[in-house]
Design a protein around this motif. Structure first.
Motif, PDB file in Angstrom:
ATOM      1  N   ARG A   1       1.158  -1.206  -0.176  1.00 13.22           N
ATOM      2  CA  ARG A   1       0.387   0.021   0.054  1.00 13.22           C
ATOM      3  C   ARG A   1       1.107   0.877   0.179  1.00 13.22           C
ATOM      4  NH1 ARG A   1      -5.185  -2.746   1.359  1.00 13.22           N
ATOM      5  NH2 ARG A   1      -4.615  -4.585   0.219  1.00 13.22           N
TER       6      ARG A   1
ATOM      7  N   ASN B   1      -3.059  -0.247  -8.978  1.00 17.82           N
ATOM      8  CA  ASN B   1      -4.239  -0.637  -7.117  1.00 17.82           C
ATOM      9  C   ASN B   1      -4.773   0.301  -6.624  1.00 17.82           C
ATOM     10  OD1 ASN B   1      -3.391  -3.413  -8.321  1.00 17.82           O
ATOM     11  ND2 ASN B   1      -1.365  -3.324  -6.133  1.00 17.82           N
TER      12      ASN B   1
ATOM     13  N   ALA C   1      -9.290   6.662 -20.862  1.00 14.64           N
ATOM     14  CA  ALA C   1      -9.525   5.127 -21.341  1.00 14.64           C
ATOM     15  C   ALA C   1      -8.668   4.853 -20.915  1.00 14.64           C
ATOM     16  CB  ALA C   1      -9.306   4.900 -23.318  1.00 14.64           C
TER      17      ALA C   1
ATOM     18  N   VAL D   1     -14.493   8.141 -25.349  1.00  9.56           N
ATOM     19  CA  VAL D   1     -13.366   6.887 -25.301  1.00  9.56           C
ATOM     20  C   VAL D   1     -13.689   6.275 -23.561  1.00  9.56           C
ATOM     21  CG1 VAL D   1     -11.252   7.976 -23.900  1.00  9.56           C
ATOM     22  CG2 VAL D   1     -11.438   6.137 -25.496  1.00  9.56           C
ATOM     23  N   SER D   2     -14.097   6.975 -23.053  1.00 11.26           N
ATOM     24  CA  SER D   2     -14.783   6.613 -21.916  1.00 11.26           C
ATOM     25  C   SER D   2     -16.192   6.067 -21.553  1.00 11.26           C
ATOM     26  CB  SER D   2     -14.247   7.838 -20.295  1.00 11.26           C
ATOM     27  OG  SER D   2     -15.379   8.211 -20.346  1.00 11.26           O
TER      28      SER D   2
ATOM     29  N   PRO E   1     -14.593   1.061 -23.165  1.00  7.66           N
ATOM     30  CA  PRO E   1     -14.236   2.116 -21.794  1.00  7.66           C
ATOM     31  C   PRO E   1     -14.152   0.761 -20.196  1.00  7.66           C
ATOM     32  CG  PRO E   1     -17.083   1.840 -22.980  1.00  7.66           C
ATOM     33  CD  PRO E   1     -15.902   1.754 -23.119  1.00  7.66           C
ATOM     34  N   VAL E   2     -13.633   1.768 -19.600  1.00  8.09           N
ATOM     35  CA  VAL E   2     -12.731   0.283 -18.579  1.00  8.09           C
ATOM     36  C   VAL E   2     -13.567   0.629 -17.264  1.00  8.09           C
ATOM     37  CG1 VAL E   2     -10.786   0.516 -17.458  1.00  8.09           C
ATOM     38  CG2 VAL E   2     -10.611   0.928 -20.049  1.00  8.09           C
TER      39      VAL E   2
ATOM     40  N   ARG F   1     -12.451  -1.189 -13.730  1.00  5.33           N
ATOM     41  CA  ARG F   1     -11.792  -1.487 -13.476  1.00  5.33           C
ATOM     42  C   ARG F   1     -11.925  -2.146 -11.853  1.00  5.33           C
ATOM     43  NH1 ARG F   1      -5.757   0.754 -11.623  1.00  5.33           N
ATOM     44  NH2 ARG F   1      -7.458   2.450 -10.747  1.00  5.33           N
TER      45      ARG F   1
ATOM     46  N   PRO G   1      -8.462  -4.744  -7.197  1.00  8.08           N
ATOM     47  CA  PRO G   1      -6.910  -5.457  -6.972  1.00  8.08           C
ATOM     48  C   PRO G   1      -7.541  -5.830  -5.303  1.00  8.08           C
ATOM     49  CG  PRO G   1      -5.866  -4.094  -7.846  1.00  8.08           C
ATOM     50  CD  PRO G   1      -7.482  -3.601  -7.820  1.00  8.08           C
ATOM     51  N   ASN G   2      -7.517  -4.565  -4.258  1.00 14.68           N
ATOM     52  CA  ASN G   2      -7.176  -4.607  -2.915  1.00 14.68           C
ATOM     53  C   ASN G   2      -8.440  -5.208  -2.083  1.00 14.68           C
ATOM     54  OD1 ASN G   2      -5.017  -3.490  -3.052  1.00 14.68           O
ATOM     55  ND2 ASN G   2      -5.862  -0.911  -3.962  1.00 14.68           N
ATOM     56  N   GLU G   3      -7.800  -6.182  -1.706  1.00 15.08           N
ATOM     57  CA  GLU G   3      -8.584  -6.785  -0.485  1.00 15.08           C
ATOM     58  C   GLU G   3      -8.918  -6.368   0.720  1.00 15.08           C
ATOM     59  OE1 GLU G   3     -10.974 -10.152  -1.634  1.00 15.08           O
ATOM     60  OE2 GLU G   3     -10.845  -9.755  -3.948  1.00 15.08           O
TER      61      GLU G   3
ATOM     62  N   HIS H   1      -8.373  -6.604   4.791  1.00 18.70           N
ATOM     63  CA  HIS H   1      -7.692  -7.753   5.583  1.00 18.70           C
ATOM     64  C   HIS H   1      -8.913  -7.782   6.078  1.00 18.70           C
ATOM     65  CE1 HIS H   1      -3.842  -6.122   4.076  1.00 18.70           C
ATOM     66  NE2 HIS H   1      -4.310  -6.606   3.405  1.00 18.70           N
TER      67      HIS H   1
ATOM     68  N   ARG I   1       3.508   1.869   9.687  1.00 21.81           N
ATOM     69  CA  ARG I   1       4.526   1.377   8.202  1.00 21.81           C
ATOM     70  C   ARG I   1       6.054   0.610   8.721  1.00 21.81           C
ATOM     71  NH1 ARG I   1       2.436   1.761   3.804  1.00 21.81           N
ATOM     72  NH2 ARG I   1       4.330   2.543   3.007  1.00 21.81           N
TER      73      ARG I   1
ATOM     74  N   MET J   1      -5.760  -3.370   6.463  1.00 25.76           N
ATOM     75  CA  MET J   1      -6.174  -2.445   5.503  1.00 25.76           C
ATOM     76  C   MET J   1      -7.926  -3.252   4.783  1.00 25.76           C
ATOM     77  SD  MET J   1      -3.211  -0.761   5.348  1.00 25.76           S
ATOM     78  CE  MET J   1      -3.187   0.671   4.482  1.00 25.76           C
TER      79      MET J   1
ATOM     80  N   PHE K   1      -9.890   1.622  -4.213  1.00 25.58           N
ATOM     81  CA  PHE K   1      -8.731   1.540  -4.326  1.00 25.58           C
ATOM     82  C   PHE K   1      -8.201   3.071  -3.622  1.00 25.58           C
ATOM     83  CE2 PHE K   1     -11.861   1.490  -8.117  1.00 25.58           C
ATOM     84  CZ  PHE K   1     -10.609   0.495  -8.936  1.00 25.58           C
ATOM     85  N   ASN K   2      -8.582   3.197  -2.177  1.00 18.19           N
ATOM     86  CA  ASN K   2      -7.736   3.893  -1.450  1.00 18.19           C
ATOM     87  C   ASN K   2      -7.985   3.903   0.148  1.00 18.19           C
ATOM     88  OD1 ASN K   2      -6.681   6.545  -0.266  1.00 18.19           O
ATOM     89  ND2 ASN K   2      -8.822   7.865  -0.058  1.00 18.19           N
TER      90      ASN K   2
END
Lengths: 643, 231
Positions: free
Chosen positions: A347, A371, A410, A449-450, B5-6, B8, B11-13, B15, B48, B56, B60-61
């Motif tokens: 992180r 991520n 994109a 595009v998005s 179009p993306v 996402r 990927p952060n699971e 804990h 840290r 965590m 995304f954040n």
């Protein structure tokens, strides 16, 4: 207990009652993780490193962080940090009869042998006067005695220190890492020899070795029309031109190794690692790119190691890879991929703060935010039209820009920020209005595009200030009124668009602070009286809009220049001709004046110049004069240390 | 040029928290000038640096699972602040405390740590004991001023906040007090709005006040503030 809290030398016990009455007192207490307070009596030479702005701005400054560590690692000196005090604490200090102080062991600035001042921006000059005055150090170098510290400036604005010359004892040009060591050695030796020649003796030894520029050793004469006639040394052994220092192996100087971790909130809540120094892109407005040549890369291996060490020693969760154009590092692709792999689970977020407009940058940003949140991505086309971008040598076609932002939208970025300047040489209303058209095109392409309507684009724009040692050093600065008129024209153009206007944010800086910045950037020694008059009249924190007063500067300039052939306009909006002696002509950044002049002429002809990393040398002069060379990779070293 | 179009997937699971470690920490010396947010940043960085297995949140954040309770006002010292860390792997609480202390600036210090038995830490912090210095004032003078205040109960004071003036009922929260030479020790119930030392000082109205310190927080039992880690 803090080593300095012995009750005899630390001012802290006397400051403490005051701190309860001022805003954000935590900024004044020091004691941060990785801060240092060496035993005062253990070393002969004592440095105060002063950043003349608020702690929240000064604490993250790389220059101060680097020199703080470099100096404190030496056995013959110590270094403590000091920052500007806000007006509330200034009033309390004056009321209590207490001086300005270092945050590390709360000593008066007057106790130090050397006060190293970072002149990172012109708008901190009045704050330096406050700090000197609070400590009882005479403002003018000529009024100081052997009992006072030497005030030594460095940083980018020190490449024309002339407006501050009467307040400074010495100036270091260029990279400070090695120069501060030489200043320390010469000061220690002078001290050991019984201070021969007093204060002037030390300054002579510093100047004659080419370590520093001593303004008092140079005499400036003026012509009846106001321009400078001559600038020459007034004693033997002092160079006619003082050259900048250039650090030639960044891998050998991996600083800061353990950055101070502020407890107070600061403007950059992250660790910064400088991945290269210098830039040869040749943007003609950019003083940093001109005075820091040549390009010297830190190897990927060294960068990765600094990041790894730094995170372990600070606990920061964000790392910025600093440089003037970070995507230009020869190993940046491997570096970004490797770092993204390495920190995938911990992180830690990584960023490239300074990027140019091309699709490769979007790939890098995608990699680094694998991520994380993809909120905003920033690009700096700087000029509104392709024509102006040729003038400033920032070669970005509109097609490049649209392709780049399209790639960003994109891949999931929602917000693109575009940085521009207003008042660039030869600019017209039509050039400025191109920015609005461009922003609309960005939104149109982005929506397409998005497939989303909620994407945004922010246009940030401020007035251009011509700087010394650049091809635009001869250029007229646009007046504040005309800058504001063009900015409002653009604002209205953007806001009036029904289809795209609401998706476009518009942020601008009005023209008046830029004129003061311009006065201080290209001024000469006669401007010092204006600075002192402004300061005497209460001028503080000029970089902060809530404290800045244009009236104060304008009035002071009118009074000081009343009987002189110069004026605020003379210093700012006037175009200089080829033969004019510029106030910084005796200060050598390595750039050949003929080359700069030709580049200025090329700018007016809209001719571009290539980057010497990829196209033939354009003979800017730096490598010849300074005996330096471009240092770029790939270094070929296996760069990731074993986790 | 048009790409798909993306959307996402983060990927952060998140804990899962397998252990909650409660810590009592002090804020003294120059760090009393740090705000609650200043301490939070310092603690997160210390965690840290120590490479503790902090849990965590996802998304995304992501942010570390740390809960803070009843922060002392900026500028006031405390020996009894509380925080709870959510760990993704179990650890000895004493080791956690030592590791965090290695990364905190002097003036912030974890004084005690224990594994949470469950339930809410904040609910156990029923009352605070404050020591307010009155340098030079004798115990009888302080006692007289306090007696006069309690005679006038209920007493509220007006505190200026960012959102305007706010009425704080001081005597309603007053649980106990004792007077010493040069100091008043008061136990107040934790309420909303919380009674701060500045409110007590304003209500008592005695001149010559010095610094204040929070000495304890916890359950109010038998006229005293107990240890929230007991039981």
């Amino acid at each position: 207990m803090h080593p300095a809290d012995d009750g005899t030398t630390s001012l802290y016990p006397r400051l403490e009652p005051l701190l309860g009455r001022v805003g954000k007192p935590i900024q004044y207490v020091g004691g941060e993780v990785n801060s240092v307070a060496k035993d005062w009596t253990s070393v002969p030479v004592h440095w105060a490193l002063v950043y003349p702005d608020a702690y929240e701005v000064g604490a993250p400054n790389q220059g101060v962080q680097i020199l703080y560590e470099v100096l404190n690692e030496r056995a013959d000196c110590l270094a403590e940090r000091a920052y500007a005090v806000w007006p509330d604490l200034e009033a309390e200090l004056r009321e209590a009869g207490l001086p300005s102080f270092s945050v590390d062991s709360h000593r008066s600035l007057a106790d130090f042998d050397l006060i190293g001042v970072s002149l990172a921006t012109e708008l901190g000059y009045t704050n330096l006067l406050t700090l000197l005055d609070l400590a009882g150090i005479p403002l003018r170098s000529s009024h100081r005695t052997d009992d006072h510290p030497l005030v030594i400036a460095g940083g980018h604005s020190a490449f024309n220190p002339e407006p501050m010359a009467p307040f400074l004892d010495a100036v270091v040009l260029g990279d400070g890492e090695e120069a501060v060591g030489r200043v320390t050695e010469l000061t220690g030796a002078w001290r050991l020899a019984g201070c021969p020649g007093g204060r002037v003796g030390l300054l002579e030894s510093l100047a004659r070795t080419g370590t520093v520029y001593v303004p008092a050793f140079y005499t400036v004469t003026y012509r009846p029309d106001g321009a400078i006639d001559t600038i020459r040394p007034d004693r033997a052994g002092v160079p006619w031109r003082v050259a900048k220092h250039t650090l030639m192996d960044l891998d050998e100087w991996p600083y800061p190794k353990a950055p101070v971790v502020p407890v107070a909130e600061t403007i950059h809540e992250r660790m910064s690692v400088e991945i290269f120094r210098g830039c040869t892109r040749g943007c003609r407005f950019c003083q940093a790119g001109m005075i820091t040549r040549p390009v010297r890369e830190r190897s990927g291996a060294a960068v990765a190691e600094m990041i790894d060490c730094g995170i372990r020693r600070t606990g920061f969760n964000e790392v910025g890879m600093l440089s003037l154009s970070s995507a230009d590092h020869s190993e940046i692709g491997d570096l970004a991929r490797g770092l993204a792999d390495r920190y995938a689970d911990s992180r830690t977020s990584l960023s490239l703060p300074s990027t140019r407009v091309d699709a490769f940058n979007v790939e890098l940003a995608d990699e680094l935010s694998r991520n994380g949140r993809r909120s905003g991505l920033t690009f700096a086309p700087e000029g509104g039209s392709e024509r102006v971008r040729r003038v400033i040598n920032k070669t970005v076609t509109e097609e490049d820009l649209i392709r780049t932002v399209t790639a960003a939208y994109a891949s999931g970025w929602r917000h693109v920020k575009l940085y521009f300047m207003c008042g660039l040489p030869t600019e017209t209303d039509a050039d400025v209005l191109q920015i609005g058209r461009l922003a609309r095109e960005v939104i149109r392409a982005g929506r397409e595009v998005s497939g989303r309507q909620d994407i945004r684009c922010t246009v940030s724009i401020g007035g251009f200030v011509p700087k010394p040692h650049t091809p635009f050093q001869w250029a007229p600065q646009l007046s504040a009124a005309e800058t504001d008129r063009r900015l409002l024209l653009l604002r209205d153009d953007i806001r009036s668009d029904r289809k795209y206007g609401r998706a476009i944010g518009f942020r601008y800086h009005d023209g008046q602070p830029g004129i003061v910045e311009g006065l201080l950037a290209r001024g000469d020694r006669r401007v010092a009286d204006v600075i002192e008059a402004v300061w005497s009249g209460g001028g503080r924190f000029d970089g902060w809009s809530e404290h800045f007063s244009f009236d104060r500067w304008q009035t002071a300039a009118e009074q000081v220049f009343a009987d002189q052939p110069v004026s605020l306009d003379w210093y700012t909006t006037r175009e200089r001709d080829r033969d004019e002696v510029l106030p910084w002509q005796h200060l050598d950044a390595g750039l050949d004046t003929e080359w700069l002049w030709q580049d200025w002429q090329d700018a007016l002809a809209e001719d571009e110049v290539g980057d010497c990393r990829w196209t033939p040398c354009s003979a800017c002069g730096v490598c010849d004069v300074m005996d330096t060379a471009i240092q770029v990779g790939p270094s070929g070293r296996v760069w990731l240390p074993t986790p | 040029m048009a790409a798909d179009p993306v959307k996402r997937q983060s990927p952060n699971e998140a804990h899962p928290v397998v252990q909650r470690v409660r810590m009592r920490y002090s804020k003294t010396g120059r760090m009393r000038f740090g705000s609650a947010r200043d301490f939070q940043r310092a603690l997160e960085r210390a965690v840290r640096r120590a490479q503790l297995p902090i849990a965590m949140s996802g998304g995304f954040n992501p942010h570390p699972r740390i809960s803070y309770a009843n922060a002392v006002p900026t500028g006031t010292a405390s020996l009894a602040e509380y925080v709870e860390l959510g760990l993704a792997e179990p650890r000895d609480p004493q080791d956690v405390a030592a590791a965090v202390n290695a990364g905190l600036p002097d003036g912030f210090r974890v004084e005690a740590a224990t594994v949470s038995p469950g339930g809410s830490l904040a609910d156990r912090l029923e009352a605070s004991r404050w020591r307010i210095e009155y340098p030079g004032a004798g115990a009888p003078a302080i006692a007289t001023a306090v007696a006069a205040l309690l005679d006038r109960a209920p007493v509220t004071v007006t505190r200026m906040t960012k959102s305007g003036p706010r009425e704080v009922p001081v005597t309603d929260s007053w649980l106990a007090h004792s007077c010493e030479p040069g100091a008043l020790v008061v136990i107040v119930r934790s309420t909303v709005p919380t009674v701060r030392p500045e409110d007590i000082v304003a209500a008592v109205g005695l001149a010559g006040v010095g610094p204040a310190t929070r000495e304890a927080q916890g359950p109010f039992r038998d006229g005293a503030v107990g240890d929230p880690f007991d039981g």
